[in-house]
Structures are given as C-alpha cells and as structure tokens.
Design a protein around this motif. Structure first.
Motif, PDB file in Angstrom:
ATOM      1  N   LYS A 231      71.462  46.785  -4.719  1.00 50.55           N
ATOM      2  CA  LYS A 231      71.462  47.617  -3.510  1.00 50.55           C
ATOM      3  C   LYS A 231      71.365  49.066  -3.947  1.00 50.55           C
ATOM      4  O   LYS A 231      72.366  49.730  -4.190  1.00 50.55           O
TER       5      LYS A 231
ATOM      6  N   GLU B  25      71.130  52.826  -3.745  1.00 47.07           N
ATOM      7  CA  GLU B  25      71.468  53.793  -2.715  1.00 47.07           C
ATOM      8  C   GLU B  25      71.626  55.173  -3.367  1.00 47.07           C
ATOM      9  O   GLU B  25      71.560  55.304  -4.587  1.00 47.07           O
TER      10      GLU B  25
ATOM     11  N   GLY C  52      72.160  50.271  -8.336  1.00 50.65           N
ATOM     12  CA  GLY C  52      72.496  49.175  -7.457  1.00 50.65           C
ATOM     13  C   GLY C  52      73.475  48.211  -8.074  1.00 50.65           C
ATOM     14  O   GLY C  52      73.929  47.273  -7.434  1.00 50.65           O
TER      15      GLY C  52
END
Lengths: 290, 477
Positions: free
Chosen positions: A5, A7, A18
């Motif tokens: 993920k 970000e 991530g």
C-alpha cells in the motif's frame, strides 16, 4: 507485513514502499540524482571500454578491442626496451676475458645482478635459492670446494656444457665404477674405514690399514694417492669436510658400492653466452669463487 | 487533509549569502596586516634561500626531495627512517593548536590560517579594484555592462596571477627552485609540477576568490573540533551584551537613557569576513579575526563611550561582569592548569626532538644475517656466516669505513669483493656490502648454536663509530 500500500508520508512528503513492520514504514526515498547520473556514466563508460579494450571472453582468447591493447605485448615492449638499455653492457661483457670482469665495477655489478636473476630462474631448483645445494648430489656453491674447478672460466665451462650431460658433446665426464660388482663386502668396509681416516673422522684403524692397499689399487688413479682428488677428472677431494653425498660410513659405503652419477645440464644453447657469463660471475661472487 | 504529494521535500541546500566586508582600521587590523605580510613572505621566499651542504648535496635551504628520499631543512637533513622528526613536529603543531585554542580560541583561524590570509589578500585586491563595501554591493547588483565586465575581468586576472604564484611557489619546495623556475617556463618541468601548480592555482583562485567563508563553515573540520578545545575561560571575541543591550539608535533625547551602548550601527556586521553578527554570541562561523573589535572601538570613540563593547573576553568574565563583578586579568586566564599542561607537553616533545637532533649520528648501519643458508662449512671444517650490511653515510662527502668485530675473537672477517676491511661509501648514500665471518674448525663459535657478536663500523677521519649486535650461527655440533 502488509500488502503493497504505497502512500505518501506526511512528515517528509516522500512515498513509502508500502511495507510495514510493527508499525514502522519504510520511505522510498529516490536515489540522489548525482548518484544516478554517475551510475549511468559508468555504464556508458563500460560500453565504450569494451569497444576499445579487450573485454568479452571468447573460447581461446578475448575480443581484442579496436585499440588492440595487449598486456603481453606491453611486457614484450618493456623487455625489449630494457634489453636495449642493457645492450652496450651485454656487448662489453660478451667481448671481454671473463676473468677480468672484476676490474670493471660497473660491469661486475651489472653481471652480478643479472646473474642473480638467471640463477633464481634456472639454477635454484637444484642448488637452492641461497645456492647452498643439498646433500645427495646438489653441490653447495658457497663453499671453497669445487669438483670441476671454481675459477670463472671453470664455472663458465660447467654452465655451458654441463656435467655428464650426454646431449652435449663437450660435456665433462667422470664416472666412478660401482665397486659392488668388483669388491667383496669386507673389502668395501675396509675402504670406507680408510676414506674416513683420510678426513680425520672416527674410524677403525685396523680396517683402515687393510683398506690402504685397496685404495691405492682401485681409487688413487682418480682421487690421487693422498685422496685429495683431481679437478681435471672431477674427482672429489676425500680429505676435506665437504661431502656431496654424505660423509658418514653408510653413505660412503653406498657411494663405493653403487657409485654416483649426478648430472648437471648444459645451458649452452639454452641461454645466451652473456647470460651464462652473468650466471658464472654471480656464482663466483657467492663466497667460494677462486 | 491536504494533498502533500505535489509539494517537494524541503531542500538541504543553502545558497551563499554574498559577503562584502567593509574596510576597517585599528590595532587588530594592523596586526593582521603584519602577520599576512610575514606569513606570505615566509611562503614565497623560503624556497629561494640557499644553504651550502657541499658539492654532493643540494644547496636549497628547505627542500623535500621525494626522488632521493631526503628532507632538507637548513642544517638538518632527514632520511626516511628519521621521519619521526617530522611526526614529532606534526604532533607539536597539533598540540600547539590545542594550546592556542584553549588560551585564545580560534586565533589560528583568525590570523594565520592560509585560507584567512589568502582571502584577506584577495579582498584587498577586490577593494582596490572595485572599491569599498558600498561600491561593491552596487556593482554586485548592477547589470553586466562594460564597466562591470572590465572591473570583474581585471579583478579575476589579478586573483589568477596571485593564485598562479601561490601554486607555483609550492612546487619549489620539492625541487631546486631556480632550475625548476626556468624549466616551468621552458616547458621542461615534469608533468607532476604542472599538475601541482594547476591544482593549487585552481584551489587558491576558487577558495580565496569565491568560496571564502564557505570553506571555513562547510569544509573545514576545525570549527567542529574547537568546541572541545575551548572552555568558559578561553579568551575569545565576544560582545558585552550587558553593556550593549537594549540596543538602539544614538540620540540625545531622554528616552535614550534606557538604551545600552550598542547603537545598532552594524559596523561589526559590515566588516565581518564571514558575514555574521557577533552580537548573536559564539558561533561556528566566527573565525575570531577581531575586525569587529576594531570597527566597534572606532564607533565607541566617536560617540564618546568606552571601548571594548566588542572585545577579547572570556565567557566566564562576561557572566561575572553581567552580575556586576570585575573580570579576571588576562595573565590569570593564561596561567591556568590546562594551558600549563599543554605547554609542558608541547615543550617536552620539543626538547625530545632537540635532544634527538643533537644525538643524531651521521654514520649508521644495519646488519641482516644471511639465513639461506645459515652457515657454510668450508673444506678445512671452518664455519662461515654471511651478513648483508647496509652502511649509511649521512654526510655530504665520501667516507672510508672500516668494518671490524668487537672484542678479541679468532674469527676472520672479510668483505666481499674487497681486499681490505675498508670500503668507500659515497656521500649521502647507503651502500650494501656483504661481509663474511669465518670461525676456525672446532672453535667454540663454529660448534656452538648461536654466538652473540658485535660489529663495528668506524670512520678514522671523523673518529665516528657505530656498533650493531648480531649473531654468529655455528653448526650446533
């Protein structure tokens, strides 16, 4: 570990990878630009290098590169340059009486240095790096005892033609007969005791007296009546402390029984005349030269 | 939540703030002119001093002869194995830096550091060509017209000439200066010389002309180290805030009575070569050049206040004065244990070096016993050892050295290739000589394992001798 993920980290405005370990996330900070540029330059440089210089391995060699560089050729050139520098000295050395080299300090230094290198290449396998030889047939070149003479001319002769080296017609030859076929064991023992007495070693006086006549009959032709040997014949001096094959009763008995046959190869033809002269001069300076 | 993905991370790069130091005069400026003159003179003139050492050695007073591995300093000639002299000097330089920093802060930075001296010189040129601070600021902000180009080119040319002279002077320490000077101009000098001149020219030009205080702030490790070297009792450049604050314009009105002595004229900031405000207190960028003291004293004289608002003062004294006490005398600031210990260490190493120099011998040798083989038995049963001697003649003339064996031993000593026990060692050279030592058959040394012996080398003319112990290796039976 979480799924990927990616970000943006709010504190640094940098993207994360991530990945997360126990709440710790890893920033995906980009490589510094200067580093990347340097990296790309090295890649370009490597490609250019493989075009110009030998690089890719082939079956027998490597791609030569358009500059045609070869480290072997470079060595050959450096050797040729060194030989060219030394050529006048080599010529002087080749054209002079070898015995008079001691009167020319420059030439002596040149010959000794060159001779040392030659000695380490061609002679040290048998005579040792320190020229001390080894018991069992490899003469010590440092002492003052010489089988075939220790003057510069003698050493040069030995180096050029060898000893008992059958391929060289001018080689010097001496061959002691194997007395095991000629004399009885007891006679050989008497001879051993006599030879021991010659060099003032511990011996059986009675046997030695018995051996005297045997020595005169069988050995004195080459070793001399006094046992001091004969350099013209390559017959060793039996009265001194130096024994090529060992001076203990057993070794002497073996020598008389089976004889010895040491070979020194001839270097004439293998080495240039100057190089043989250099090696002879080097050996002569080792402390035993006459 | 705002979208931060569009904004960039904060930059770590700080653009240089241009600094235009104003001209100042005063006692520290005068002192700095003198120090600049003396240090530059030492640097440029030293390679040209001559010192006669005899025909075989170079006559340059100070010479680092890399090719022959010699370092000449007037009457001293150092061989590579005596490098401890140089190491000792470097330790003294280091301790000296500690000593001066503990006593007087960054006095090295402010007065004698080459970066400071050359920057000062470059600023002097700049001021001469472009004018003082205000004119330079105007020129800096001006468009690139003919005048600006002319002034800049002229300034850069002069800088470059100084830089070339600086780089050029450096290489003269490594070769015979008069010869090398001719070689440099006739393109005969070695490539190393040109490369050294080029690199030092470039660093002088860039460091002195453009980087200046950036070298001190970002490149030099010393400002970081000084923190550990200084303490509250170190005399350094400081601003007496208790006297100056609150600062304000000098007016004769009643309200001025509440103001301190500082009239906020910025004279101290304008003269600062590193562009800082000393009134902010001790800081990394301050090289303690003391020019702000001169500038402030000048202003204090004009407004009729006592000098010393900015002064050489310790942190401790500033605190004492703030509380209303009186500061300690400079003598007591210098005669304190830390300074005395540094001085003692510095002096001890100095004395050690002088002692080593006085006891230094110009004749030395080393013995390397030949161990392949350890010994040779000769035909008469005697035992011979060989030794490789390195005889060092550290004088400027040839010497006949006689080699002998100490004590009365019945061994025979011979020199390879020599009829006598004497050998000539050329001036300033090391000679290798093989020595043979023979012990008679059945003698103690011949049959023993190892016998300790001492060889002596002597020069009859100068009555100098040197001895070295070694071992005679017998057959052990």
């Amino acid at each position: 570990m979480a799924d990927n993920k990616r970000e943006i980290d709010t504190a640094t405005n940098t993207e994360t990878t991530g990945h997360e370990w126990d709440g710790i996330r890893e920033l995906d900070t980009p490589m510094p630009r200067w580093w990347l540029i340097t990296f790309y330059i090295t890649i370009v440089w490597a490609i250019i290098y493989t075009i110009f210089m030998p690089a890719w391995p082939m079956i027998n060699s490597a791609t030569p590169g358009i500059l045609g560089y070869s480290s072997r050729e470079e060595v050959a050139q450096e050797l040729a340059a060194a030989n060219e520098v030394n050529a006048p000295l080599d010529e002087r050395l080749a054209n002079m009486e070898i015995a008079s080299v001691v009167e020319d300090p420059e030439l002596l230094r040149f010959a000794t240095a060159g001779g040392g290198a030659i000695f380490r290449n061609y002679c040290s396998q048998c005579h040792g790096a320190g020229a001390a030889g080894a018991v069992g047939g490899y003469p010590n070149l440092l002492d003052d005892d010489w089988l075939w003479g220790g003057t510069l001319t003698d050493i040069q002769q030995t180096l050029t033609h060898g000893i008992r080296y059958e391929e060289d017609p001018d080689t010097r030859y001496s061959q002691m007969p194997a007395f095991g076929d000629i004399l009885e064991e007891e006679e050989i023992n008497s001879l051993v005791q006599y030879v021991l007495s010659l060099s003032n070693q511990e011996h059986d006086a009675e046997a030695a007296t018995a051996g005297t006549e045997l020595f005169m009959d069988n050995c004195s032709v080459c070793h001399g009546e006094d046992g001091r040997g004969m350099q013209d014949q390559g017959a060793p001096n039996l009265t001194d402390s130096i024994w090529l094959y060992g001076g203990d009763p057993e070794s002497i008995a073996n020598t008389i029984h089976d004889s010895r046959f040491g070979i020194m190869p001839a270097f004439g033809g293998r080495l240039s005349d100057e190089d043989i002269r250099k090696a002879a001069i080097y050996v002569h300076t080792l402390g035993g030269g006459q | 939540m705002t979208d931060v993905s569009q904004s960039k991370p904060p930059s770590l790069y700080a653009a240089r703030e241009p600094v235009f130091p104003r001209r100042v005069s005063g006692k520290f400026r005068t002192l700095k002119w003198w120090i600049m003159g003396i240090t530059l003179a030492i640097y440029y003139i030293t390679p040209w001093l001559r010192w006669d050492r005899g025909p075989a050695l170079p006559d340059q007073a100070v010479l680092v002869d890399m090719a022959n591995r010699r370092f000449y300093f007037f009457f001293i000639e150092i061989w590579p194995q005596e490098f401890y002299f140089v190491a000792g000097l470097l330790i003294m330089a280091g301790l000296g830096l500690f000593l001066f920093t503990a006593a007087l802060g960054r006095v090295w930075c402010g007065y004698t550091c080459p970066q400071t001296v050359w920057t000062d010189l470059f600023i002097l040129v700049e001021r001469w060509i472009e004018g003082d601070r205000n004119a330079r600021v105007r020129l800096f902000n001006a468009k690139w017209d003919a005048r600006k180009i002319r002034l800049r080119l002229f300034k850069w040319t002069v800088w470059l000439l100084i830089a070339v002279a600086t780089g050029g002077a450096w290489v003269f320490y490594f070769a015979d200066a008069p010869t090398l000077l001719v070689d440099l101009f006739t393109l005969q000098a070695p490539l190393t010389a040109y490369a050294s001149v080029f690199i030092l020219t470039a660093t002088t030009f860039i460091f002195g002309g453009f980087m200046r205080e950036q070298v001190c702030i970002y490149m030099c490790p010393w400002p970081r180290i000084q923190g550990a070297m200084m303490d509250e009792q170190t005399i350094t450049v400081g601003y007496r805030a208790w006297r100056g604050e609150p600062r304000g314009k000098h007016r004769k009105s009643a309200e001025a009575a509440d103001l301190g002595d500082c009239i906020d004229c910025s004279a101290c900031v304008n003269v600062c070569p590193t562009g800082i405000d000393i009134r902010d207190g001790q800081q990394l960028a301050c090289i303690t050049c003391a020019l702000c003291i001169d500038a402030c004293d000048d202003v204090m004289d004009k407004i009729g206040k006592p000098r010393g608002l900015i002064d050489y003062v310790t942190v401790e004294d500033q605190e004492t004065e703030t509380r209303g006490g009186t500061s300690v005398s400079i003598i007591r600031r210098i005669l304190r244990p830390r300074i005395i210990v540094y001085t003692a260490l510095w002096g001890a190493i100095g004395l050690g070096l002088i002692a080593a120099l006085v006891m230094r011998t110009d004749l030395a040798f080393s013995i390397e016993p030949v161990r392949n083989p350890v010994n040779v038995v000769l035909s008469d049963g005697s035992v011979r050892n060989a030794y490789e001697l390195r005889l060092r003649n550290m004088t400027g003339f040839d010497r006949d050295l006689e080699i002998s064996l100490e004590g009365s031993r019945n061994m025979v000593l011979e020199l390879q290739g020599q009829d006598t026990r004497s050998v000539t060692v050329p001036a300033d050279e090391t000679l290798r000589q093989r020595v043979y030592l023979t012990a008679p058959a059945n003698s103690g040394a011949a049959t023993a394992g190892a016998t300790e012996i001492v060889m002596t080398v002597s020069d009859e003319n100068s009555e100098t001798t040197a001895s070295e112990p070694t071992i005679f290796q017998g057959t052990g039976r």
